[in-house]
Design a protein around this motif. Structure first.
Motif, PDB file in Angstrom:
ATOM      1  N   GLN A 301       0.831  -1.203   0.000  1.00 25.75           N
ATOM      2  CA  GLN A 301       0.000   0.000   0.000  1.00 25.75           C
ATOM      3  C   GLN A 301       0.864   1.251   0.000  1.00 25.75           C
ATOM      4  O   GLN A 301       0.556   2.238  -0.683  1.00 25.75           O
ATOM      5  N   ARG A 305       2.630   3.512  -4.138  1.00 25.16           N
ATOM      6  CA  ARG A 305       2.481   4.955  -4.364  1.00 25.16           C
ATOM      7  C   ARG A 305       3.787   5.592  -4.857  1.00 25.16           C
ATOM      8  O   ARG A 305       3.795   6.735  -5.271  1.00 25.16           O
ATOM      9  N   ALA A 323      -4.188  -0.309  -8.072  1.00 24.36           N
ATOM     10  CA  ALA A 323      -5.173   0.665  -8.570  1.00 24.36           C
ATOM     11  C   ALA A 323      -5.425   1.756  -7.542  1.00 24.36           C
ATOM     12  O   ALA A 323      -5.508   2.944  -7.879  1.00 24.36           O
ATOM     13  N   ARG A 324      -5.544   1.374  -6.286  1.00 27.26           N
ATOM     14  CA  ARG A 324      -5.787   2.351  -5.219  1.00 27.26           C
ATOM     15  C   ARG A 324      -4.619   3.327  -5.086  1.00 27.26           C
ATOM     16  O   ARG A 324      -4.801   4.506  -4.763  1.00 27.26           O
ATOM     17  N   ALA A 325      -3.390   2.824  -5.355  1.00 28.30           N
ATOM     18  CA  ALA A 325      -2.202   3.666  -5.257  1.00 28.30           C
ATOM     19  C   ALA A 325      -1.994   4.534  -6.492  1.00 28.30           C
ATOM     20  O   ALA A 325      -1.116   5.404  -6.489  1.00 28.30           O
ATOM     21  N   GLY A 326      -2.767   4.298  -7.549  1.00 32.46           N
ATOM     22  CA  GLY A 326      -2.591   5.048  -8.778  1.00 32.46           C
ATOM     23  C   GLY A 326      -1.400   4.609  -9.599  1.00 32.46           C
ATOM     24  O   GLY A 326      -0.889   5.372 -10.430  1.00 32.46           O
ATOM     25  N   ALA A 380      -4.685   6.162 -14.444  1.00 35.06           N
ATOM     26  CA  ALA A 380      -4.509   5.417 -13.196  1.00 35.06           C
ATOM     27  C   ALA A 380      -4.746   6.310 -11.992  1.00 35.06           C
ATOM     28  O   ALA A 380      -5.363   5.897 -10.998  1.00 35.06           O
ATOM     29  N   ALA A 384      -7.768   5.794  -9.255  1.00 34.01           N
ATOM     30  CA  ALA A 384      -7.390   5.598  -7.846  1.00 34.01           C
ATOM     31  C   ALA A 384      -8.350   6.309  -6.906  1.00 34.01           C
ATOM     32  O   ALA A 384      -8.667   5.796  -5.817  1.00 34.01           O
TER      33      ALA A 384
END
Length: 413
Positions: A301, A305, A323-326, A380, A384
């Motif tokens: 996580q 990033r 995906a959450r981190a872009g 992305a 995110a």
């Protein structure tokens, strides 16, 4: 309230359960997880008691990849069903619900224990592609070839149920009869429930409508990871531009050395530094150049990033974390639902999927050219911002609400 969570599979099958377990604990529930013994440290680190189930999954997976598995699939299924049943039956007496996912024989054993004890039970999937739908084809199981010219997905899902009955039906029914439960003529649908949990992000892995199943899509079950990155990794990240991360998680690879050589050449060919995640493939350095660094267990996580792109196997958890981190992604799918996630990443424009499980320097370089474009990076970053982070909280509240209504919305068989 007491809840038992059951899973048998790799890290991607266990990690989400820790997210749900922590949310249930925060709401006052007592939680125990039944999972492979490999994950005692993971669960102990978040304060969740583990009841070991079955063999260490890494050893079993490695032997399967190398062709040295000591047992046949029916033998593994029979023992795993029995071991899951015994583990759950031992800890679930008097509990309020059993939530299960992972390997079908293990899920069948967990469901049988809940049925025998009269405890509400919920099945969970981490990927939409595992659930019967008129909108997508089933994932092909070992020994099954889905006809390419069949366009009716319901026909294919019926064939999927028949194939699972052929693989596991007699084994699971023999166990059910041995503990005093009736046989079932549809193993797959029996271990599903009237209401299923889909623990996948609705943007990354939407559940298409209209649907034949009653599915509660909660969002992915994410456990916040507060672990710091190591001093050595921090120093490497600070020493130059963001590297490209390459790792295959809990996937052992037949040709790990050749793959490592190929991916390092491909990343270097793009003028980028390399960050190798050793994982179960034991990826390692190929030379002593200072543009490559290896990490083991790490807080993805935080790490994702700070990378230019993430090349990985396409597990649901890794895909969601990236995906959450872009982080733009290149998915090199190996098995199971990983081709699905590769297709979703490409459709969303947040990366691309590699054609086949074994990259060459040339093929991965072509994929990286897509992932490293400014357009992919911008897309992305935009996606995110849409990824849900409250999936485990929503699932925990939904589950406890069901229990509070005396399990009326939860199937026990």
């Amino acid at each position: 309230m007491r809840v038992v969570l059951v899973t048998y599979g790799s890290r991607g099958d266990v990690e989400p359960m820790t997210g749900l377990a922590r949310q249930l604990q925060a709401l006052g529930a007592e939680v125990r997880v039944c999972a492979p013994p490999d994950f005692a440290e993971l669960l102990g680190g978040v304060g969740v008691p583990l009841t070991p189930v079955g063999w260490p999954i890494r050893a079993l997976a490695t032997r399967a990849v190398t062709g040295k598995a000591p047992k046949t699939l029916p033998e593994i299924a029979a023992e795993l069903t029995a071991m899951a049943y015994e583990a759950v039956a031992a800890v679930a007496v008097g509990c309020d619900a059993v939530v299960a996912t992972g390997s079908l024989p293990a899920v069948a054993g967990a469901q049988a224990a809940a049925e025998k004890l009269g405890i509400p039970y919920v099945f969970t999937s981490f990927s939409p592609c595992y659930l019967p739908s008129p909108h997508h084809r089933p994932v092909a199981w070992p020994g099954q070839v889905l006809p390419a010219d069949e366009t009716d997905n319901r026909v294919l899902w019926d064939a999927n149920a028949e194939h699972l009955n052929t693989l596991f039906g007699e084994t699971i029914n023999t166990h059910r009869v041995s503990i005093g439960l009736p046989r079932t003529d549809n193993i797959r649908d029996h271990v599903h429930t009237a209401l299923l949990f889909l623990a996948a992000d609705p943007v990354l892995g939407p559940w298409p409508q209209p649907a034949d199943l009653d599915v509660a899509q909660t969002g992915a079950w994410i456990r916040p990871d507060e672990r710091p990155l190591s001093a050595g990794l921090e120093a490497y990240l600070d020493a130059g531009p963001p590297p490209v991360y390459v790792g295959f998680g809990s996937m052992p690879l037949r040709e790990a050395e050749e793959v490592t050589q190929a991916v390092i050449e491909a990343v270097r060919g793009q003028g980028r530094r390399v960050l190798l995640g050793s994982g179960w493939a034991d990826l390692a350095l190929i030379d002593d150049r200072d543009d490559c660094f290896v990490v083991g267990e790490v807080n993805q996580q935080a790490l994702f990033r700070r990378v230019a792109a993430a090349v990985h196997h396409g597990g649901a958890g890794t895909t969601t974390t990236a995906a959450r981190a872009g982080a733009p992604q290149v998915i090199v799918p190996q098995v199971a639902d990983q081709p699905y996630w590769a297709s979703r990443v490409a459709e969303l424009g947040i990366g691309t999927g590699h054609d086949g499980p074994t990259p060459t320097a040339e093929s991965l370089s072509s994929a990286l050219e897509i992932a490293l474009t400014p357009e992919t990076g911008a897309r992305a970053a935009a996606v995110a911002a849409t990824v849900r982070t409250d999936g485990a909280e929503r699932a925990a509240n939904l589950l406890l609400g069901m229990i509070g209504r005396s399990g009326s919305a939860v199937s026990a068989g």
